[in-house]
Design a protein around this motif. Sequence first.
Motif, PDB file in Angstrom:
ATOM      1  N   THR A  34       0.832  -1.211   0.000  1.00  0.00           N
ATOM      2  CA  THR A  34       0.000   0.000   0.000  1.00  0.00           C
ATOM      3  C   THR A  34       0.857   1.248   0.000  1.00  0.00           C
ATOM      4  N   LEU A  35       1.876   1.286   0.859  1.00  0.00           N
ATOM      5  CA  LEU A  35       2.748   2.453   0.937  1.00  0.00           C
ATOM      6  C   LEU A  35       3.513   2.659  -0.367  1.00  0.00           C
ATOM      7  N   GLN A  36       3.971   1.561  -0.966  1.00  0.00           N
ATOM      8  CA  GLN A  36       4.692   1.663  -2.228  1.00  0.00           C
ATOM      9  C   GLN A  36       3.772   2.206  -3.331  1.00  0.00           C
ATOM     10  N   LYS A  37       2.535   1.749  -3.320  1.00  0.00           N
ATOM     11  CA  LYS A  37       1.566   2.242  -4.302  1.00  0.00           C
ATOM     12  C   LYS A  37       1.305   3.732  -4.110  1.00  0.00           C
ATOM     13  N   VAL A  38       1.108   4.148  -2.860  1.00  0.00           N
ATOM     14  CA  VAL A  38       0.837   5.559  -2.575  1.00  0.00           C
ATOM     15  C   VAL A  38       2.019   6.421  -2.999  1.00  0.00           C
ATOM     16  N   PHE A  92       2.333   9.583  -5.819  1.00  0.00           N
ATOM     17  CA  PHE A  92       2.903  10.903  -5.554  1.00  0.00           C
ATOM     18  C   PHE A  92       4.260  11.091  -6.233  1.00  0.00           C
ATOM     19  N   CYS A  93       4.532  10.272  -7.238  1.00  0.00           N
ATOM     20  CA  CYS A  93       5.691  10.457  -8.122  1.00  0.00           C
ATOM     21  C   CYS A  93       7.028  10.321  -7.408  1.00  0.00           C
ATOM     22  N   ILE A  94       7.069   9.492  -6.342  1.00  0.00           N
ATOM     23  CA  ILE A  94       8.330   9.209  -5.664  1.00  0.00           C
ATOM     24  C   ILE A  94       9.083   8.174  -6.490  1.00  0.00           C
ATOM     25  N   GLU A  95      10.319   8.491  -6.835  1.00  0.00           N
ATOM     26  CA  GLU A  95      11.116   7.609  -7.681  1.00  0.00           C
ATOM     27  C   GLU A  95      12.189   6.900  -6.870  1.00  0.00           C
ATOM     28  N   GLY A  96      12.662   5.778  -7.401  1.00  0.00           N
ATOM     29  CA  GLY A  96      13.710   5.018  -6.735  1.00  0.00           C
ATOM     30  C   GLY A  96      13.212   3.662  -6.274  1.00  0.00           C
ATOM     31  N   THR A  97      13.995   3.043  -5.390  1.00  0.00           N
ATOM     32  CA  THR A  97      13.681   1.709  -4.889  1.00  0.00           C
ATOM     33  C   THR A  97      13.181   1.781  -3.458  1.00  0.00           C
ATOM     34  N   PHE A 119       4.455  19.288   0.748  1.00  0.00           N
ATOM     35  CA  PHE A 119       3.630  18.156   0.356  1.00  0.00           C
ATOM     36  C   PHE A 119       3.845  17.827  -1.120  1.00  0.00           C
ATOM     37  N   TYR A 120       4.082  16.550  -1.384  1.00  0.00           N
ATOM     38  CA  TYR A 120       4.300  16.093  -2.757  1.00  0.00           C
ATOM     39  C   TYR A 120       2.982  16.076  -3.523  1.00  0.00           C
ATOM     40  N   ARG A 121       3.090  16.097  -4.854  1.00  0.00           N
ATOM     41  CA  ARG A 121       1.922  16.201  -5.724  1.00  0.00           C
ATOM     42  C   ARG A 121       1.755  14.944  -6.566  1.00  0.00           C
ATOM     43  N   THR A 122       0.508  14.656  -6.865  1.00  0.00           N
ATOM     44  CA  THR A 122       0.206  13.575  -7.802  1.00  0.00           C
ATOM     45  C   THR A 122       0.410  14.094  -9.221  1.00  0.00           C
ATOM     46  N   LYS A 123       0.228  13.212 -10.198  1.00  0.00           N
ATOM     47  CA  LYS A 123       0.411  13.631 -11.593  1.00  0.00           C
ATOM     48  C   LYS A 123      -0.562  14.735 -11.995  1.00  0.00           C
ATOM     49  N   TRP A 178      -4.865   9.862   1.517  1.00  0.00           N
ATOM     50  CA  TRP A 178      -3.416   9.813   1.693  1.00  0.00           C
ATOM     51  C   TRP A 178      -2.747  11.122   1.297  1.00  0.00           C
ATOM     52  N   ARG A 179      -1.602  11.372   1.931  1.00  0.00           N
ATOM     53  CA  ARG A 179      -0.734  12.487   1.538  1.00  0.00           C
ATOM     54  C   ARG A 179       0.703  12.109   1.861  1.00  0.00           C
ATOM     55  N   VAL A 180       1.639  12.772   1.206  1.00  0.00           N
ATOM     56  CA  VAL A 180       3.070  12.506   1.386  1.00  0.00           C
ATOM     57  C   VAL A 180       3.772  13.843   1.557  1.00  0.00           C
ATOM     58  N   PHE A 181       4.635  13.936   2.557  1.00  0.00           N
ATOM     59  CA  PHE A 181       5.388  15.180   2.745  1.00  0.00           C
ATOM     60  C   PHE A 181       6.827  14.864   3.135  1.00  0.00           C
TER      61      PHE A 181
END
Length: 370
Positions: free
Chosen positions: A4-8, A12-17, A86-90, A103-106
């Motif tokens: 779930t966290l990886q999907k979220v 929010f366009c988080i890149e990497g592993t 706060f990060y943004r979706t596409k 959900w939100r990511v910061f």
Amino acid sequence: MKDTLQKVCGIFCIEGTFDSYEEITIGNINRTYKVNYTGKNGEKQSYMVQAVNTFAFKDPVAVMENIDKVTEHIRRKKPGYTTLDFYRTKDQKSYFFEGESFWRVFNHIPSVTHDVCDDLSVVCSAGRAFGEFQKMLADFDAQQLHITIPDFHNTQARYEKLERDMAADPLGKVSEVRKELDWLLSVKEKACRLVTMQQAGELPLRVTHNDTKINNVLFDQKGCQALVVIDLDTVMPGLVGFDFGDAIRFAANRVAEDSRDWKEAGIDLDVFRAFAKGFLKDTADMLTQNEKDTLALSCFAITCEQAVRFVDDYIMGSPYFKINYPEHNLVRTRCQLALAKDIEKHLGQMEQIIRNCFENKVCINGANAD
């Protein structure tokens, strides 16, 4: 939960592993996770992923709109200042719905927090952080913000609800707490004075945090210097005194909010002085005379308001506040009442401390000076 966290994070366009995650247990409302990634160039990066409690916040989109407006204003005003980002979706949203989840990511800010602290310089730094938050938003029109929790710090409305619930007395508990209720009703006018002044146009509405506990400030990793105020979900129009008063209610009580030794509760004037010096360092020149004159009273008002909320919840069967035993809200009530009575006894001294702070405009490094 990892999936779930990886999907979220992907949304929010988080890149990497994706490397790992851990749940952050501080806080009773939202579910928060620190998620660790390895970037394309091998760099380590952490993010804060949060599921917002949509029972507590009925309109989470309005919450995020408030946060976006406030943090963007601060960044424009003070470029380079540490803020929650706060990060943004596409589609450029700062949030994402998935079924019942919001959900939100910061950004993760390396830091430490304090639930309580005896170091007066740290208390002063926390006061400075909340005061600086007020100062940076002094030119922001509070009317642009949504009221995300109606009547949150409307002491008058809290009293009116208590009186309705007393009359109904669905569980027959009113007689058990008659002494506590009688005292709260005896000070109703004084406890509601800030609200009545605001209604009369004598106190201005400002952007207020509304949850000014010391653990809502991030400190540097040495634990001494405040970096940023966090937990902005309750940012709304309000009275500056309620931010100041709630911070004192939490930080300057000699015992914990739910201490069974409630008779030992009372105002620690050294902590009060330290926080006031920090808070007023940046706000002294922006506050109106009525705001200055009611800062000490705000500590009494907000403590009574919290006692009203606790005793109301108790007589209604504790549906709101989480309890660990049946009398938990009664213990909380008595602790707040003991604190309110002690504050009332020391109001003159507290007002003098505040006057001294205004007159001297004490530097933050003078936490132990008079």
